[in-house]
Each structure stands twice: as C-alpha cells, then as structure tokens.
Design a protein around this motif. Structure first.
Motif, PDB file in Angstrom:
ATOM      1  N   ALA A  47      -7.804   7.470  -8.387  1.00  0.00           N
ATOM      2  CA  ALA A  47      -7.134   6.819  -7.198  1.00  0.00           C
ATOM      3  C   ALA A  47      -8.032   6.803  -5.938  1.00  0.00           C
ATOM      4  O   ALA A  47      -7.953   5.696  -5.104  1.00  0.00           O
ATOM      5  CB  ALA A  47      -5.758   7.594  -6.761  1.00  0.00           C
ATOM      6  N   ARG A  65       0.822  -3.351  -4.897  1.00  0.00           N
ATOM      7  CA  ARG A  65       0.230  -3.727  -3.678  1.00  0.00           C
ATOM      8  C   ARG A  65       0.549  -5.151  -3.527  1.00  0.00           C
ATOM      9  O   ARG A  65       0.494  -5.763  -2.493  1.00  0.00           O
ATOM     10  CB  ARG A  65      -0.957  -3.450  -3.504  1.00  0.00           C
ATOM     11  N   ALA A  67       0.785  -1.105   0.034  1.00  0.00           N
ATOM     12  CA  ALA A  67       0.041  -0.123   0.112  1.00  0.00           C
ATOM     13  C   ALA A  67       0.831   1.195   0.018  1.00  0.00           C
ATOM     14  O   ALA A  67       0.714   2.351  -0.650  1.00  0.00           O
ATOM     15  CB  ALA A  67      -1.146  -0.050   1.041  1.00  0.00           C
ATOM     16  N   ALA A 121     -10.135   4.051  -6.392  1.00  0.00           N
ATOM     17  CA  ALA A 121      -9.663   2.608  -6.554  1.00  0.00           C
ATOM     18  C   ALA A 121      -9.166   2.201  -4.848  1.00  0.00           C
ATOM     19  O   ALA A 121      -9.286   1.106  -4.669  1.00  0.00           O
ATOM     20  CB  ALA A 121      -8.484   2.607  -7.337  1.00  0.00           C
ATOM     21  N   PHE A 122      -8.822   3.178  -4.300  1.00  0.00           N
ATOM     22  CA  PHE A 122      -8.040   2.693  -3.153  1.00  0.00           C
ATOM     23  C   PHE A 122      -8.715   3.020  -1.686  1.00  0.00           C
ATOM     24  O   PHE A 122      -8.395   2.854  -0.627  1.00  0.00           O
ATOM     25  CB  PHE A 122      -6.684   3.514  -2.931  1.00  0.00           C
ATOM     26  N   ALA A 176       2.325   1.802  -3.352  1.00  0.00           N
ATOM     27  CA  ALA A 176       1.275   2.281  -4.249  1.00  0.00           C
ATOM     28  C   ALA A 176       1.109   3.790  -4.199  1.00  0.00           C
ATOM     29  O   ALA A 176       0.862   4.614  -5.188  1.00  0.00           O
ATOM     30  CB  ALA A 176      -0.109   1.740  -4.188  1.00  0.00           C
ATOM     31  N   SER A 201      -1.943  -0.241  -8.310  1.00  0.00           N
ATOM     32  CA  SER A 201      -2.692  -1.102  -7.610  1.00  0.00           C
ATOM     33  C   SER A 201      -1.709  -2.596  -7.545  1.00  0.00           C
ATOM     34  O   SER A 201      -1.728  -3.377  -6.626  1.00  0.00           O
ATOM     35  CB  SER A 201      -3.873  -1.285  -8.085  1.00  0.00           C
ATOM     36  N   ASP A 202      -0.826  -2.797  -8.844  1.00  0.00           N
ATOM     37  CA  ASP A 202      -0.135  -4.003  -8.962  1.00  0.00           C
ATOM     38  C   ASP A 202       0.763  -3.943  -7.838  1.00  0.00           C
ATOM     39  O   ASP A 202       1.299  -5.045  -7.457  1.00  0.00           O
ATOM     40  CB  ASP A 202       0.414  -4.052 -10.360  1.00  0.00           C
ATOM     41  N   ILE A 213      -3.220   3.911 -12.424  1.00  0.00           N
ATOM     42  CA  ILE A 213      -3.872   3.439 -11.224  1.00  0.00           C
ATOM     43  C   ILE A 213      -3.740   1.854 -11.327  1.00  0.00           C
ATOM     44  O   ILE A 213      -3.656   1.054 -10.086  1.00  0.00           O
ATOM     45  CB  ILE A 213      -5.453   3.686 -11.099  1.00  0.00           C
ATOM     46  N   MET A 214      -3.863   1.126 -12.212  1.00  0.00           N
ATOM     47  CA  MET A 214      -3.813  -0.329 -12.242  1.00  0.00           C
ATOM     48  C   MET A 214      -2.315  -0.599 -11.892  1.00  0.00           C
ATOM     49  O   MET A 214      -2.227  -1.622 -11.045  1.00  0.00           O
ATOM     50  CB  MET A 214      -4.092  -0.850 -13.635  1.00  0.00           C
TER      51      MET A 214
END
Length: 161
Positions: free
Chosen positions: A156, A83, A10, A159-160, A13, A80-81, A76-77
C-alpha cells in the motif's frame, strides 16, 4: 488542486485498506495471545517441533505465497479502483469492496464469499482442537496474518505514495 471526487476516492481507498488491516490485526492479536498463552504454559519437545514446523509452513504457504503474492496485490488493486469508483455505496462499504465481497465479477464475489466461509469453518474446526494443539495452530496462523499484514502495508505504501 484535488477535486472532491479525488479526495473522497482516496479516503475510500484508505478506508478499504485500514478496515481490512484492522480485521487482520484483531485476528492476529487474538490468535497470537492464545498461542503465547499456550507457549507460556509449557510445551514438550515434539510440541515445540510442531510449532516451529507449522509456523514455517503457515508463514510460507499462507503468509507469503497466498497473502503476499496473490491476495495483497488484488486488495491493493481493488482499493485503488475505489479512487476512480463513483458509487457511494462501494465507497461506504470499502473494506467489503477491497475483499471482493461486493462489486466484483460474479465469479470473484462467489470465490471471495466461499473463501470467507472456508475461513469460518477452519476457525470452528481449530477451536475443537485440544490444547496445546489449538494454541500451536493459533500462533502459526497469527504469524501468517502478521506476514500478510506487513505485506499489505508495504504494498500500500508503494502503491499510494
């Protein structure tokens, strides 16, 4: 309870997104300041028309279509990856990872580096523009960057959260 790996993922990210946001913010402030100085120095009617048209074109074409619709979802992807990514190097270099400059498929890495090089070339070309055209272009580009930054922040948050 979150594991150490989840926390560091996290944090990576967040580092990716905040690092990219700072780059955008720095560029937007620098270009926006230049553009506002040009506006303060005074523009003629055709220069105002050019500023309005160019700003609308840049915000729509670059800000909305290129950044918001294509680039931001990919960033964003990638953030996220991180994480789930176990590689410490990618986590340390998270903004570069988020921008696909490292850790992507060879094709996407080449595309990201080519885009970065094209941006550098565009900056060098615009620096050669005489005033007020340089300031007009700077303000239009800054507007598109602010749009992209806002889109990234909104996406973001979505998404988070």
């Amino acid at each position: 309870m979150r594991s150490h790996s989840q926390v560091s993922g996290a944090a990576a990210a967040a580092w990716a997104l905040s690092g990219i946001a700072v780059l955008f913010l720095f560029a937007a402030v620098r270009l926006g300041s230049s553009g506002l100085a040009t506006v303060r120095a005074g523009l003629g009617i055709w220069e105002w028309a050019a500023l309005i048209v160019l700003t609308v074109l840049f915000v729509y074409g670059e800000g909305r279509r290129a950044l918001q619709q294509r680039w931001v979802p990919r960033v964003i992807m990638r953030a996220s990856d991180l994480r789930r990514q176990q590689g410490m190097l990618y986590r340390l270099l998270a903004p570069l990872y988020g921008l696909s400059l490292i850790g992507a498929s060879p094709r996407n890495v080449m595309r990201a580096w080519a885009l970065s090089a094209a941006i550098v070339v565009a900056v060098l070309v615009v620096r050669m523009f005489p005033e007020p055209w340089r300031g007009i272009t700077d303000l239009a580009v800054a507007s598109a960057l602010v749009w992209g930054l806002a889109a990234m922040a909104a996406r973001a948050h979505e998404a988070f959260r």
